[in-house]
Scaffold this motif. Structure first.
Motif, PDB file in Angstrom:
ATOM      1  N   GLY A  24       2.227  12.603 -25.608  1.00  0.00           N
ATOM      2  CA  GLY A  24       1.793  13.924 -26.034  1.00  0.00           C
ATOM      3  C   GLY A  24       0.314  13.978 -26.358  1.00  0.00           C
ATOM      4  N   MET A  25      -0.123  15.158 -26.788  1.00  0.00           N
ATOM      5  CA  MET A  25      -1.528  15.368 -27.119  1.00  0.00           C
ATOM      6  C   MET A  25      -1.887  14.643 -28.425  1.00  0.00           C
ATOM      7  SD  MET A  25      -2.665  17.112 -24.645  1.00  0.00           S
ATOM      8  CE  MET A  25      -4.231  17.686 -25.282  1.00  0.00           C
ATOM      9  N   PRO A  26      -3.100  14.099 -28.515  1.00  0.00           N
ATOM     10  CA  PRO A  26      -3.488  13.348 -29.718  1.00  0.00           C
ATOM     11  C   PRO A  26      -3.947  14.245 -30.867  1.00  0.00           C
ATOM     12  CG  PRO A  26      -5.268  13.284 -28.125  1.00  0.00           C
ATOM     13  CD  PRO A  26      -4.142  14.023 -27.465  1.00  0.00           C
ATOM     14  N   SER A  27      -3.128  15.233 -31.205  1.00  0.00           N
ATOM     15  CA  SER A  27      -3.426  16.059 -32.373  1.00  0.00           C
ATOM     16  C   SER A  27      -3.045  15.293 -33.632  1.00  0.00           C
ATOM     17  CB  SER A  27      -2.643  17.365 -32.314  1.00  0.00           C
ATOM     18  OG  SER A  27      -1.242  17.102 -32.397  1.00  0.00           O
ATOM     19  N   ALA A  28      -3.584  15.713 -34.764  1.00  0.00           N
ATOM     20  CA  ALA A  28      -3.274  15.020 -36.019  1.00  0.00           C
ATOM     21  C   ALA A  28      -1.783  15.052 -36.306  1.00  0.00           C
ATOM     22  CB  ALA A  28      -4.057  15.651 -37.164  1.00  0.00           C
ATOM     23  N   GLY A  29      -1.160  16.222 -36.109  1.00  0.00           N
ATOM     24  CA  GLY A  29       0.267  16.333 -36.376  1.00  0.00           C
ATOM     25  C   GLY A  29       1.081  15.402 -35.508  1.00  0.00           C
ATOM     26  N   ASN A  30       0.738  15.308 -34.217  1.00  0.00           N
ATOM     27  CA  ASN A  30       1.475  14.431 -33.305  1.00  0.00           C
ATOM     28  C   ASN A  30       1.273  12.971 -33.669  1.00  0.00           C
ATOM     29  OD1 ASN A  30       3.085  13.807 -31.003  1.00  0.00           O
ATOM     30  ND2 ASN A  30       1.228  13.408 -29.825  1.00  0.00           N
ATOM     31  N   ILE A  31       0.038  12.594 -34.011  1.00  0.00           N
ATOM     32  CA  ILE A  31      -0.228  11.205 -34.406  1.00  0.00           C
ATOM     33  C   ILE A  31       0.608  10.831 -35.628  1.00  0.00           C
ATOM     34  CG2 ILE A  31      -1.988   9.641 -35.314  1.00  0.00           C
ATOM     35  CD1 ILE A  31      -4.040  11.257 -33.638  1.00  0.00           C
ATOM     36  N   LEU A  32       0.610  11.702 -36.612  1.00  0.00           N
ATOM     37  CA  LEU A  32       1.360  11.412 -37.835  1.00  0.00           C
ATOM     38  C   LEU A  32       2.859  11.357 -37.577  1.00  0.00           C
ATOM     39  CD1 LEU A  32      -0.693  13.639 -40.298  1.00  0.00           C
ATOM     40  CD2 LEU A  32      -0.644  11.135 -40.225  1.00  0.00           C
ATOM     41  N   ALA A  84       6.274  12.476 -47.414  1.00  0.00           N
ATOM     42  CA  ALA A  84       6.291  11.192 -48.112  1.00  0.00           C
ATOM     43  C   ALA A  84       6.645  10.041 -47.182  1.00  0.00           C
ATOM     44  CB  ALA A  84       7.285  11.255 -49.273  1.00  0.00           C
ATOM     45  N   GLN A  85       7.602  10.257 -46.258  1.00  0.00           N
ATOM     46  CA  GLN A  85       7.998   9.159 -45.363  1.00  0.00           C
ATOM     47  C   GLN A  85       6.859   8.791 -44.404  1.00  0.00           C
ATOM     48  OE1 GLN A  85      11.379  10.482 -43.108  1.00  0.00           O
ATOM     49  NE2 GLN A  85      10.159  11.747 -41.722  1.00  0.00           N
ATOM     50  N   THR A 118       4.452   6.669 -46.341  1.00  0.00           N
ATOM     51  CA  THR A 118       5.000   5.315 -46.458  1.00  0.00           C
ATOM     52  C   THR A 118       4.751   4.528 -45.183  1.00  0.00           C
ATOM     53  OG1 THR A 118       6.726   6.072 -47.979  1.00  0.00           O
ATOM     54  CG2 THR A 118       7.098   3.976 -46.839  1.00  0.00           C
ATOM     55  N   ALA A 119       4.952   5.184 -44.022  1.00  0.00           N
ATOM     56  CA  ALA A 119       4.716   4.520 -42.742  1.00  0.00           C
ATOM     57  C   ALA A 119       3.241   4.179 -42.557  1.00  0.00           C
ATOM     58  CB  ALA A 119       5.203   5.406 -41.598  1.00  0.00           C
ATOM     59  N   LEU A 120       2.362   5.071 -42.976  1.00  0.00           N
ATOM     60  CA  LEU A 120       0.927   4.803 -42.886  1.00  0.00           C
ATOM     61  C   LEU A 120       0.528   3.613 -43.752  1.00  0.00           C
ATOM     62  CD1 LEU A 120      -0.419   8.465 -43.031  1.00  0.00           C
ATOM     63  CD2 LEU A 120      -0.770   6.872 -41.133  1.00  0.00           C
ATOM     64  N   ALA A 121       1.098   3.546 -44.938  1.00  0.00           N
ATOM     65  CA  ALA A 121       0.773   2.460 -45.863  1.00  0.00           C
ATOM     66  C   ALA A 121       1.292   1.109 -45.376  1.00  0.00           C
ATOM     67  CB  ALA A 121       1.329   2.767 -47.246  1.00  0.00           C
ATOM     68  N   ALA A 122       2.325   1.138 -44.516  1.00  0.00           N
ATOM     69  CA  ALA A 122       2.937  -0.103 -44.042  1.00  0.00           C
ATOM     70  C   ALA A 122       2.177  -0.724 -42.862  1.00  0.00           C
ATOM     71  CB  ALA A 122       4.381   0.156 -43.642  1.00  0.00           C
ATOM     72  N   ILE A 123       1.227   0.001 -42.296  1.00  0.00           N
ATOM     73  CA  ILE A 123       0.446  -0.541 -41.172  1.00  0.00           C
ATOM     74  C   ILE A 123      -0.445  -1.671 -41.685  1.00  0.00           C
ATOM     75  CG2 ILE A 123      -1.296  -0.021 -39.427  1.00  0.00           C
ATOM     76  CD1 ILE A 123      -0.282   2.875 -39.449  1.00  0.00           C
ATOM     77  N   LEU A 136      -5.696   6.828 -47.293  1.00  0.00           N
ATOM     78  CA  LEU A 136      -4.404   7.262 -46.784  1.00  0.00           C
ATOM     79  C   LEU A 136      -3.543   6.111 -46.293  1.00  0.00           C
ATOM     80  CD1 LEU A 136      -2.790   9.870 -46.152  1.00  0.00           C
ATOM     81  CD2 LEU A 136      -3.867   9.857 -43.890  1.00  0.00           C
ATOM     82  N   SER A 137      -4.176   5.122 -45.640  1.00  0.00           N
ATOM     83  CA  SER A 137      -3.406   4.070 -44.991  1.00  0.00           C
ATOM     84  C   SER A 137      -3.958   2.672 -45.250  1.00  0.00           C
ATOM     85  CB  SER A 137      -3.381   4.326 -43.480  1.00  0.00           C
ATOM     86  OG  SER A 137      -2.726   3.306 -42.775  1.00  0.00           O
ATOM     87  N   GLY A 138      -5.271   2.541 -45.219  1.00  0.00           N
ATOM     88  CA  GLY A 138      -5.918   1.248 -45.349  1.00  0.00           C
ATOM     89  C   GLY A 138      -7.147   1.238 -44.473  1.00  0.00           C
ATOM     90  N   PRO A 139      -7.988   0.205 -44.568  1.00  0.00           N
ATOM     91  CA  PRO A 139      -9.243   0.168 -43.823  1.00  0.00           C
ATOM     92  C   PRO A 139      -9.027   0.067 -42.314  1.00  0.00           C
ATOM     93  CG  PRO A 139      -8.840  -1.935 -44.905  1.00  0.00           C
ATOM     94  CD  PRO A 139      -7.798  -0.990 -45.416  1.00  0.00           C
ATOM     95  N   VAL A 140      -9.937   0.658 -41.554  1.00  0.00           N
ATOM     96  CA  VAL A 140      -9.901   0.594 -40.095  1.00  0.00           C
ATOM     97  C   VAL A 140     -10.785  -0.561 -39.636  1.00  0.00           C
ATOM     98  CG1 VAL A 140     -10.391   1.817 -37.953  1.00  0.00           C
ATOM     99  CG2 VAL A 140      -9.528   3.083 -39.941  1.00  0.00           C
TER     100      VAL A 140
END
Length: 482
Positions: free
Chosen positions: A207-215, A246-247, A250-255, A276-280
């Motif tokens: 799909g398209m790389p929109s923020a909603g789709n990425i999340l 919230a889920q 949680t998934a972002l934090a687990a990366i 939001l998730s951790g350093p890139v």
């Protein structure tokens, strides 16, 4: 067929590992079976030992198509599926391509899967010969000209993957969600081949790389590794935090590892993603050399990371006196198939590849400072691109620009610039600003404001497209401020 044998052995060793999308998946066992069937279909179109251009988007059948080509002893050329028909035709002629596999159905082709068809090109006549050790080709971005076809040996492809797997500690427990095209160096060298060798799971974003789709895909896939270009992180950083479920948080934090490449993240994006998730982590590689650095601790020390195992780099002056980084890796290409002799001219006496990047190397830590821009010469006066670019960027409303030397229809050299703006920018006022800031001979004769500079899939500006845009101004009716 050294490369195919190594990959087949790896897939046999991890038969239950998977390549997946967020909707469906195939095991490596199933991928091997599918590749055998596809090899039979290819036999109906082109003799074995052919040169096959793969211009495909990410999908579950990509891997089995690549393996099918390799299994026949063919030479695969991995290409961006966004190439135009004219660009593909040029590559076919320049590289002697016997067959093209792409997403375009046609009466002259055979369907390989739901996303790809193969057709013979019927190319005839003389064609360049690859090096004896070449087993796979990838293309440069083509940002300044038509893409160069880089030849790689099996040893180079496998060395890149093994080096990355070691540095990133990739293992069978990892799930890499990849938003980069598998043909691109970021995905090819950090996800595709390393995952096959280690049995890690690959999840191909759709799909398209929109923020909603990425999340949504992060929430569904729950990856341990996220692979994407800066624009994807920019979009996520702009998304309202309070709207993220919230889920998903949680998934972002687990990366455990977030990879980016091609361009630096803005300070704001880096900070928001870290919260939001951790350093890139920044991956620095070059198409011709493969992986170079990995920034394990982004933000620490201000560098772009440490040299990967087996990589050496120094800063030396090139022929024009400008100091640039020169690098040696075990994953270097050998030559350009369609530009004979040009790759070799970029190799220093000690075997290092002479890059266009400037920077420093201290105790194995690399700090990039920019790119060695070509020198412009107008009326016998030489000056740098940055001496024009910097004052353009200082003008209110300008977000980016690309400066080139052009040749007028009468054969006279002049400066041209395409300027990316946020909102309306008065070109006449910009030109007046430049006349006050720099010498008259540096002021762009052709000055065009655009909403967005043309960019490739990695986010790099496409110089060829900018040049065409600026040259088009010579064909406009006379009158008005350019």
């Amino acid at each position: 067929m050294h490369l195919y044998e190594a990959l087949r052995e790896a897939l046999h060793a991890h038969p239950d590992a998977r390549i997946a999308t967020t909707r469906t998946a195939r095991t490596y066992r199933e991928v091997l079976a599918d590749s055998t069937e596809k090899a039979g279909l290819l036999d109906r179109v082109v003799p074995r030992g052919a040169r096959v251009l793969l211009a495909l988007p990410n999908h579950l059948g990509y891997l089995s198509s690549l393996l099918a080509v390799l299994s026949r002893g063919d030479l695969p050329v991995l290409a961006d599926p966004s190439l135009t028909g004219a660009e593909i035709d040029k590559l076919v002629t320049e590289c002697g391509i016997d067959a093209v596999v792409d997403a375009t159905p046609g009466i002259l082709g055979i369907r390989l899967d739901d996303r790809s068809w193969v057709r013979s090109t019927g190319v005839e006549g003389p064609r360049p010969e690859p090096a004896p050790t070449t087993e796979l080709c990838r293309l440069t971005s083509g940002s300044t000209r038509s893409p160069a076809c880089i030849e790689f040996s099996a040893e180079a492809v496998l060395a890149a993957a093994r080096t990355w797997a070691q540095a990133s500690e990739l293992n069978q427990a990892d799930r890499s969600l990849c938003f980069a095209g598998l043909y691109n160096g970021l995905a090819f060298n950090t996800t595709l081949i390393p995952s096959l060798l280690t049995g890690a799971e690959m999840i191909l974003a759709t799909g398209m790389p929109s923020a909603g789709n990425i999340l949504r895909q992060v929430a569904g896939a729950r990856p341990t590794i996220l692979v994407a270009f800066p624009e994807a992180y920019n979009r996520v950083a702009e998304y309202p935090v309070d709207s993220i479920p919230a889920q998903t948080r949680t998934a972002l934090a687990a990366i455990r590892l977030r990879l980016s490449s091609a361009a630096p993240l803005s300070t704001q994006t880096a900070a928001r993603i870290t919260t939001l998730s951790g350093p890139v982590s920044d991956y620095y590689g070059i198409a011709e050399t493969g992986p170079i650095t990995f920034n394990r601790t982004p933000g620490v020390g201000g560098t772009h990371g440490s040299l990967l195992p087996g990589v050496s780099m120094v800063s030396r002056p090139r022929a024009d006196g400008i100091s640039v980084l020169q690098v040696r890796t075990r994953s270097m290409g050998s030559k350009y198939l369609n530009y004979p002799g040009e790759f070799e001219r970029s190799i220093a006496e000690d075997g290092s590849y002479i890059t266009s990047d400037t920077g420093t190397v201290t105790d194995g830590q690399v700090t990039l400072s920019g790119r060695a821009q070509p020198t412009l010469e107008i009326g016998g006066r030489k000056f740098s691109v940055d001496s024009v670019r910097d004052p353009i960027l200082s003008f209110d409303g300008v977000t980016d620009c690309h400066v080139l030397q052009l040749t007028t229809p009468s054969g006279r050299p002049c400066v041209g610039a395409a300027v990316e703006t946020a909102g309306d920018v008065d070109v006449s006022r910009l030109r007046a600003h430049l006349r006050a800031a720099i010498a008259a001979y540096k002021v762009p004769e052709i000055l065009v404001a655009v909403d967005a500079l043309p960019r490739g899939t990695t986010g790099k500006v496409k110089s060829t497209a900018v040049r065409e845009l600026l040259l088009g101004e010579f064909r406009q009716p006379i009158g008005g401020d350019r």
